[in-house]
Write a protein that holds these residues in place. Sequence first.
Motif, short mmCIF file in Angstrom:
data_model
loop_
_atom_site.label_atom_id
_atom_site.label_comp_id
_atom_site.label_asym_id
_atom_site.label_seq_id
_atom_site.Cartn_x
_atom_site.Cartn_y
_atom_site.Cartn_z
N ARG A 145 44.91 32.31 42.36
CA ARG A 145 44.92 33.56 43.12
C ARG A 145 45.41 34.75 42.29
NH1 ARG A 145 47.51 30.55 48.11
NH2 ARG A 145 45.63 29.90 49.23
N ALA A 146 46.51 34.58 41.57
CA ALA A 146 47.04 35.71 40.81
C ALA A 146 46.10 36.11 39.68
CB ALA A 146 48.42 35.39 40.25
N ALA A 147 45.48 35.13 39.02
CA ALA A 147 44.52 35.45 37.96
C ALA A 147 43.31 36.18 38.55
CB ALA A 147 44.06 34.17 37.26
N GLY A 148 42.84 35.72 39.71
CA GLY A 148 41.74 36.42 40.37
C GLY A 148 42.12 37.83 40.77
N ALA A 149 43.34 37.98 41.30
CA ALA A 149 43.81 39.31 41.66
C ALA A 149 43.89 40.21 40.43
CB ALA A 149 45.18 39.21 42.33
N ALA A 150 44.33 39.66 39.31
CA ALA A 150 44.44 40.45 38.07
C ALA A 150 43.07 40.96 37.62
CB ALA A 150 45.08 39.60 36.97
N LEU A 151 42.06 40.10 37.66
CA LEU A 151 40.73 40.53 37.23
C LEU A 151 40.12 41.51 38.22
CD1 LEU A 151 39.02 37.41 35.62
CD2 LEU A 151 40.28 39.27 34.56
N LYS A 152 40.43 41.35 39.51
CA LYS A 152 39.98 42.34 40.49
C LYS A 152 40.54 43.72 40.15
CE LYS A 152 40.02 41.49 44.90
NZ LYS A 152 40.50 41.07 46.24
N VAL A 153 41.85 43.76 39.86
CA VAL A 153 42.50 45.02 39.51
C VAL A 153 41.90 45.60 38.24
CG1 VAL A 153 44.68 46.07 38.78
CG2 VAL A 153 44.65 44.46 40.68
N MET A 154 41.70 44.76 37.23
CA MET A 154 41.15 45.22 35.96
C MET A 154 39.75 45.78 36.13
SD MET A 154 40.72 43.02 32.46
CE MET A 154 40.00 43.75 30.98
N GLY A 155 38.88 45.05 36.84
CA GLY A 155 37.52 45.52 37.05
C GLY A 155 37.49 46.82 37.83
N TYR A 156 38.33 46.91 38.86
CA TYR A 156 38.40 48.12 39.68
C TYR A 156 38.83 49.32 38.86
CZ TYR A 156 39.06 50.62 44.11
OH TYR A 156 38.96 51.49 45.15
N ARG A 157 39.88 49.14 38.02
CA ARG A 157 40.37 50.25 37.21
C ARG A 157 39.33 50.69 36.18
NH1 ARG A 157 45.87 51.81 37.59
NH2 ARG A 157 46.66 50.88 39.51
N LEU A 158 38.65 49.74 35.56
CA LEU A 158 37.61 50.09 34.59
C LEU A 158 36.48 50.87 35.25
CD1 LEU A 158 37.42 46.78 32.51
CD2 LEU A 158 38.39 48.96 31.78
N ALA A 159 36.13 50.47 36.46
CA ALA A 159 35.07 51.19 37.18
C ALA A 159 35.50 52.61 37.50
CB ALA A 159 34.72 50.44 38.47
N MET A 160 36.77 52.80 37.82
CA MET A 160 37.27 54.14 38.11
C MET A 160 37.18 55.04 36.87
SD MET A 160 38.09 54.48 41.26
CE MET A 160 39.14 55.93 41.21
N ILE A 161 37.37 54.45 35.69
CA ILE A 161 37.21 55.22 34.45
C ILE A 161 35.75 55.62 34.26
CG2 ILE A 161 37.34 55.12 31.93
CD1 ILE A 161 39.75 53.32 32.22
N VAL A 162 34.84 54.64 34.49
CA VAL A 162 33.42 54.89 34.27
C VAL A 162 32.88 55.93 35.25
CG1 VAL A 162 31.12 53.84 34.39
CG2 VAL A 162 32.99 52.64 33.24
N SER A 163 33.19 55.77 36.55
CA SER A 163 32.65 56.68 37.55
C SER A 163 33.49 57.94 37.71
CB SER A 163 32.53 55.97 38.91
OG SER A 163 33.80 55.58 39.39
N GLY A 164 34.66 57.96 37.10
CA GLY A 164 35.52 59.13 37.14
C GLY A 164 35.45 59.92 35.85
N GLY A 165 36.32 59.58 34.89
CA GLY A 165 36.39 60.34 33.65
C GLY A 165 35.12 60.31 32.82
N LEU A 166 34.54 59.11 32.61
CA LEU A 166 33.34 59.01 31.78
C LEU A 166 32.16 59.72 32.43
CD1 LEU A 166 32.04 57.90 29.24
CD2 LEU A 166 31.59 55.75 30.47
N ALA A 167 32.03 59.62 33.76
CA ALA A 167 30.93 60.29 34.45
C ALA A 167 31.02 61.80 34.27
CB ALA A 167 30.95 59.93 35.94
N LEU A 168 32.23 62.36 34.29
CA LEU A 168 32.38 63.80 34.08
C LEU A 168 31.94 64.20 32.69
CD1 LEU A 168 35.83 64.52 35.79
CD2 LEU A 168 33.54 64.84 36.73
#
Length: 418
Positions: A145-168
């Motif tokens: 569970r904790a490893a899955g939660a960690a990858l969920k957090v990592m994927g979510y944060r990376l997506a925020m960079i792509v659709s946030g800062g990188l998209a701008l």
Amino acid sequence: MSTGTNRRGVGVYASPRVYPLLLLGFASGLPLALTGGTLQAWATVAGVSLQEIGFLTLVGTAYTLKFLWAPLVDRYAFPLLGRRRGWILISQLLLAVLIACMGMLDPGNQLMWLALLAVLVAFWSATQDIAFDAYSTDVLRDEERAAGAALKVMGYRLAMIVSGGLALVMAGSWLGWQNTYMLMGGLMALCALATWLAPEPEHVARAPRTLALAVVEPLREFFSRPGAWALLLLIVLYKLGDAFAGALSTTFLLRGVGFSAEEVGMVNKVFGLAATILGALAGGAFMARIGLYRSLMLFGLLQAVSNFGYWVLAVTPQNLLSMGAVVALENICGGLGTAAFVALLMALCKQQFSATQFALLSALSAVGRTYLAGPLTPPLVQSIGWPGFFVLTVFIALPGLALLWWMRSTVKSLDAGS
């Protein structure tokens, strides 16, 4: 419980049930900025009035109300890819089309239509989140569970960079706004491949027989457990000290210490993001070894103690290296705590009702941040100053840890890995 090396330490990330959550987490995080900060930036550049841009902030209401239709995800299933992945796939395909369609409009002349599309994107994004949270709860074994939660957090944060800062950056320098949104729609379509290839849970629970049962039974089942109300209080209190410390952390670094916006932005985006990902990944690996209760206690203590770093910044001369160290430490400890906390939410969900129960529990976890930390932080800072405030945040974290210790038997019973 198996003690194979693939279930312990760093090796837990190699599990076929764990690593797909990185891409699914990326898909979960991708639409958020596209209906939030990135959309506001596009509207601003297009010359939309400030009042109309303010109206766009209402687009994300679906994320806070998603528990209202979570029972639908528990009750009904599409005839493709199983009970959870079917909802995820349909959501992703619709999101891909809707995001690409946003790229065909101009906020300067078609703001209403663009806003309506953004509302639909937010709705289906929230629906994807409901199904994804339920899927990750169902598919992971206790020790994963904790490893899955960690990858969920990592994927979510990376997506925020792509659709946030990188998209701008892409919109302003390379592709333009409309092509950028079409590209983001294409990325979402690619994420659907990860959903298609992800495994089904080893044990599939039967869906509730009726929609009424899907609404009532998750609550009845949860509150039939011993200590249910104490568990709900633990969810509110566990990250409360962290929420208070972070509520005005950017304002503190800018006004309280005197760093420039560029310095704060660079440190928060680079050190903060890297440290959060590192903390979440380390949390997943450690929890596979030491179990849920000990992880929650250890990481909760580290979360509390890390707030002293801001006190150090408040009482010492301005120093960029000090800020970088404090932000990195606080985000590492926050990432550790988040991985264990999400694992706790997963453990509290019964598979038959995991969509509704996770949506409700995650909404409850935001109560402290939204209704306590946000409103109370400014008057506290004004009355006792920044140094006293950050010392106080350490003590605000202690009731949650005391409650965790008091409920240690209940929490340990959730964790077959301990």
